[in-house]
Design a protein around this motif. Structure first.
Motif, PDB file in Angstrom:
ATOM      1  N   ARG A  25     -18.011   2.000 -54.534  1.00 39.32           N
ATOM      2  CA  ARG A  25     -19.304   2.547 -54.951  1.00 39.32           C
ATOM      3  C   ARG A  25     -20.174   2.889 -53.754  1.00 39.32           C
ATOM      4  N   ILE A  26     -21.079   3.826 -53.982  1.00 44.19           N
ATOM      5  CA  ILE A  26     -22.059   4.180 -52.959  1.00 44.19           C
ATOM      6  C   ILE A  26     -23.407   3.657 -53.427  1.00 44.19           C
ATOM      7  N   LYS A  29     -27.831   5.189 -48.346  1.00 42.30           N
ATOM      8  CA  LYS A  29     -27.524   6.000 -47.163  1.00 42.30           C
ATOM      9  C   LYS A  29     -26.843   5.157 -46.094  1.00 42.30           C
ATOM     10  N   ASN A  30     -26.086   5.841 -45.252  1.00 43.20           N
ATOM     11  CA  ASN A  30     -25.478   5.228 -44.065  1.00 43.20           C
ATOM     12  C   ASN A  30     -24.646   3.994 -44.410  1.00 43.20           C
ATOM     13  N   GLN A  31     -23.964   4.035 -45.523  1.00 40.32           N
ATOM     14  CA  GLN A  31     -23.205   2.877 -45.995  1.00 40.32           C
ATOM     15  C   GLN A  31     -21.942   2.675 -45.171  1.00 40.32           C
ATOM     16  N   VAL A  32     -21.739   1.438 -44.747  1.00 39.93           N
ATOM     17  CA  VAL A  32     -20.521   1.038 -44.055  1.00 39.93           C
ATOM     18  C   VAL A  32     -19.956  -0.171 -44.791  1.00 39.93           C
ATOM     19  N   VAL A  33     -18.700  -0.069 -45.203  1.00 40.00           N
ATOM     20  CA  VAL A  33     -18.026  -1.138 -45.942  1.00 40.00           C
ATOM     21  C   VAL A  33     -16.886  -1.653 -45.064  1.00 40.00           C
ATOM     22  N   THR A  34     -16.889  -2.968 -44.819  1.00 37.99           N
ATOM     23  CA  THR A  34     -15.891  -3.570 -43.947  1.00 37.99           C
ATOM     24  C   THR A  34     -15.191  -4.720 -44.668  1.00 37.99           C
ATOM     25  N   VAL A  45     -25.989  -1.041 -45.682  1.00 36.59           N
ATOM     26  CA  VAL A  45     -26.451   0.172 -46.353  1.00 36.59           C
ATOM     27  C   VAL A  45     -27.975   0.249 -46.274  1.00 36.59           C
ATOM     28  N   ASP A  46     -28.501   1.449 -46.229  1.00 31.72           N
ATOM     29  CA  ASP A  46     -29.944   1.667 -46.272  1.00 31.72           C
ATOM     30  C   ASP A  46     -30.329   2.010 -47.706  1.00 31.72           C
ATOM     31  N   MET A  47     -31.215   1.192 -48.269  1.00 32.80           N
ATOM     32  CA  MET A  47     -31.610   1.346 -49.670  1.00 32.80           C
ATOM     33  C   MET A  47     -33.120   1.436 -49.779  1.00 32.80           C
TER      34      MET A  47
END
Length: 87
Positions: A25-26, A29-34, A45-47
């Protein structure tokens, strides 16, 4: 993304079933999943919208550890106190 106020950088580790779901899922903005291991995934993530962010975090139940920002951690502590007094 709707214009819904300032952005907040949110960093958390999801565990259990949610560790897999957050990869699909998104959230902003600028989401990084590790992926950290088979049972945990870190998300950065920027929310927008503090109230919506807090409700989003609560939706993970016990399957989340918030790392940033500090205001969410403080809100969670306050919510814990509220629930303790309520029940």
């Amino acid at each position: 993304m709707k214009k819904n106020g300032d952005y907040y950088h949110v960093k958390f580790v999801a565990t259990g079933t949610y560790a897999s779901l957050v990869k699909e899922r998104i959230y902003g903005k600028n989401q990084v999943v590790t992926p950290l291991d088979e049972t945990s995934t870190m998300v950065e993530v920027d929310m927008q919208n503090k109230e919506n962010i807090f409700v989003f975090i609560l939706g993970f139940n016990k399957n989340i550890k918030v790392l940033e920002p500090e205001w969410i951690i403080d809100e969670l502590k306050g919510f814990k106190e509220y629930l303790s007094n309520l029940y």
